[in-house]
Scaffold this motif. Structure first.
Motif, short mmCIF file in Angstrom:
data_model
loop_
_atom_site.label_atom_id
_atom_site.label_comp_id
_atom_site.label_asym_id
_atom_site.label_seq_id
_atom_site.Cartn_x
_atom_site.Cartn_y
_atom_site.Cartn_z
N LEU A 82 2.10 -0.65 12.56
CA LEU A 82 1.75 -1.83 13.89
C LEU A 82 2.41 -1.38 15.21
CD1 LEU A 82 2.89 -4.85 11.51
CD2 LEU A 82 0.46 -4.35 12.34
N ALA A 83 2.53 -0.30 15.12
CA ALA A 83 2.88 0.40 16.43
C ALA A 83 2.55 1.90 16.65
CB ALA A 83 4.35 0.27 17.05
N PRO A 84 1.84 2.23 17.75
CA PRO A 84 1.43 3.79 18.08
C PRO A 84 2.73 4.46 17.67
CG PRO A 84 0.82 2.43 19.74
CD PRO A 84 1.60 1.49 19.20
N ALA A 85 2.60 5.92 16.84
CA ALA A 85 3.73 6.65 16.66
C ALA A 85 4.12 6.93 17.88
CB ALA A 85 3.11 7.53 15.67
N PRO A 86 5.68 7.23 17.86
CA PRO A 86 6.20 7.98 19.16
C PRO A 86 5.75 9.20 19.53
CG PRO A 86 8.04 7.42 17.49
CD PRO A 86 6.39 7.06 17.05
N GLY A 87 5.27 9.46 20.53
CA GLY A 87 4.43 10.75 21.18
C GLY A 87 3.23 10.76 21.08
N SER A 88 2.64 9.72 20.29
CA SER A 88 1.02 9.67 20.42
C SER A 88 0.61 9.07 21.72
CB SER A 88 0.68 8.81 19.18
OG SER A 88 0.94 7.19 19.57
N PRO A 89 -1.00 9.17 22.06
CA PRO A 89 -1.35 8.92 23.23
C PRO A 89 -1.13 7.49 23.57
CG PRO A 89 -3.05 10.33 21.87
CD PRO A 89 -1.79 10.10 21.09
N ASP A 90 -1.20 6.52 22.68
CA ASP A 90 -1.24 5.17 22.90
C ASP A 90 -0.05 4.62 23.00
OD1 ASP A 90 -4.31 5.09 22.54
OD2 ASP A 90 -3.82 4.82 20.34
N ARG A 91 0.96 5.41 22.87
CA ARG A 91 2.51 4.81 22.92
C ARG A 91 2.80 4.21 24.07
NH1 ARG A 91 6.31 3.73 18.81
NH2 ARG A 91 8.49 4.13 19.55
N ALA A 92 2.46 4.95 25.39
CA ALA A 92 2.76 4.43 26.53
C ALA A 92 2.22 3.18 26.80
CB ALA A 92 2.51 5.34 27.66
N GLU A 93 0.89 2.82 26.36
CA GLU A 93 0.17 1.53 26.75
C GLU A 93 0.91 0.62 25.83
OE1 GLU A 93 -3.89 1.40 26.05
OE2 GLU A 93 -4.16 -0.44 27.10
N TRP A 94 1.19 0.93 24.74
CA TRP A 94 2.15 0.06 23.87
C TRP A 94 3.26 -0.47 24.48
CZ3 TRP A 94 6.62 0.66 20.80
CH2 TRP A 94 6.89 -0.26 19.85
N PHE A 95 4.38 0.38 25.10
CA PHE A 95 5.39 0.23 25.77
C PHE A 95 4.95 -1.11 26.94
CE2 PHE A 95 7.64 3.91 24.04
CZ PHE A 95 8.64 3.48 23.52
#
Ligand SMILES: N[C@@H](CCC(=O)N[C@@H](CS)C(=O)NCC(=O)O)C(=O)O
Length: 217
Positions: A82-95
């Motif tokens: 339910l969240a992009p994994a740390p370091g994955s490309p989508d993580r920044a957008e999720w933050f």
């Protein structure tokens, strides 16, 4: 890992309640009905000195703030996805979405609903007017993001950002300008409201006033 969720139907606890259900995480739910003032109960204030919901007791320790709780649960239950994994490309957008909801839209919503009691009633109308502007800007931003046809807010799959987005959109149902009055948000709203976990959440919280019409996928 043990969890006890103190919630009030439809309140800021809703996103956390939803995540626990969607992820299949075992938890106990305890009702704190803010319409009856249960949040002011001294026993509850010991768990949440601000007298607000949600409170999530995590392994015996009371924790607060809906967005923080969602991020904590995502970290503790990575296999729920339910969240992009740390370091994955989508993580920044999720933050970005999580922080935008937590520090822009949630406070604007709080201001709109609590302008009289949190502040000076004489200035409440001005506070609400500014809050309304911020809320409208948020839907503009969401609409622009969803314009590329994505199914969910981040990374093409359901995440904690969607739980917050839908909870906040639901809060507009009795506002002058409802999220559902924006055509560009409706496909997303209908898609996410159709999730079995959202239907289950509404049933558990006794809510029926912001669901998809029967027969609508
Ligand atoms: N920033 C907090 C906001 C919590 C909040 O304001 N909760 C509201 C319900 S949506 C509440 O407890 N209201 C009762 C009160 O203020 O007396 C969060 O996201 O958890």
């Amino acid at each position: 890992m043990s969890y006890v969720l103190y919630y009030s139907p439809g309140a800021a606890s809703m996103a956390v309640h939803w995540m626990l259900i969607e992820a299949g995480i075992p938890f106990e739910a305890r009702l704190i009905d803010i319409d009856t003032g249960a949040q002011h109960d001294p026993e509850y204030r010991r768990l949440n000195p601000a007298g607000r919901v949600p409170t999530l007791i995590v392994d015996g320790v009371p924790r607060h703030e809906s967005a923080a709780l969602l991020m904590l649960l995502a970290e503790r239950h990575p296999t729920a996805g339910l969240a992009p994994a740390p370091g994955s490309p989508d993580r920044a957008e999720w933050f970005e979405w999580m922080v935008f909801f937590a520090n822009t839209l949630l406070p604007a919503m709080r201001d709109w609903f609590y302008a009289d009691s949190d502040g000076d009633p004489a200035g409440a109308q001005a506070v609400r007017a500014l809050a309304e502007r911020r809320i409208e800007e948020a839907w503009e931003r969401l609409g622009a993001t969803l314009a590329d046809g994505r199914a969910f807010l981040v990374g093409g799959r359901l995440s904690t950002a969607d739980f917050l987005a839908l909870m906040l959109m639901r809060w507009t149902r009795n506002m002058p300008r409802k999220a559902t009055s924006r055509e560009n948000l409706m496909p997303y709203i209908i898609r996410v409201r159709a999730l079995p976990s959202f239907i289950e959440l509404n049933a558990r919280e006794g809510l029926s006033d912001w669901s998809n019409p029967v027969g609508q996928a």
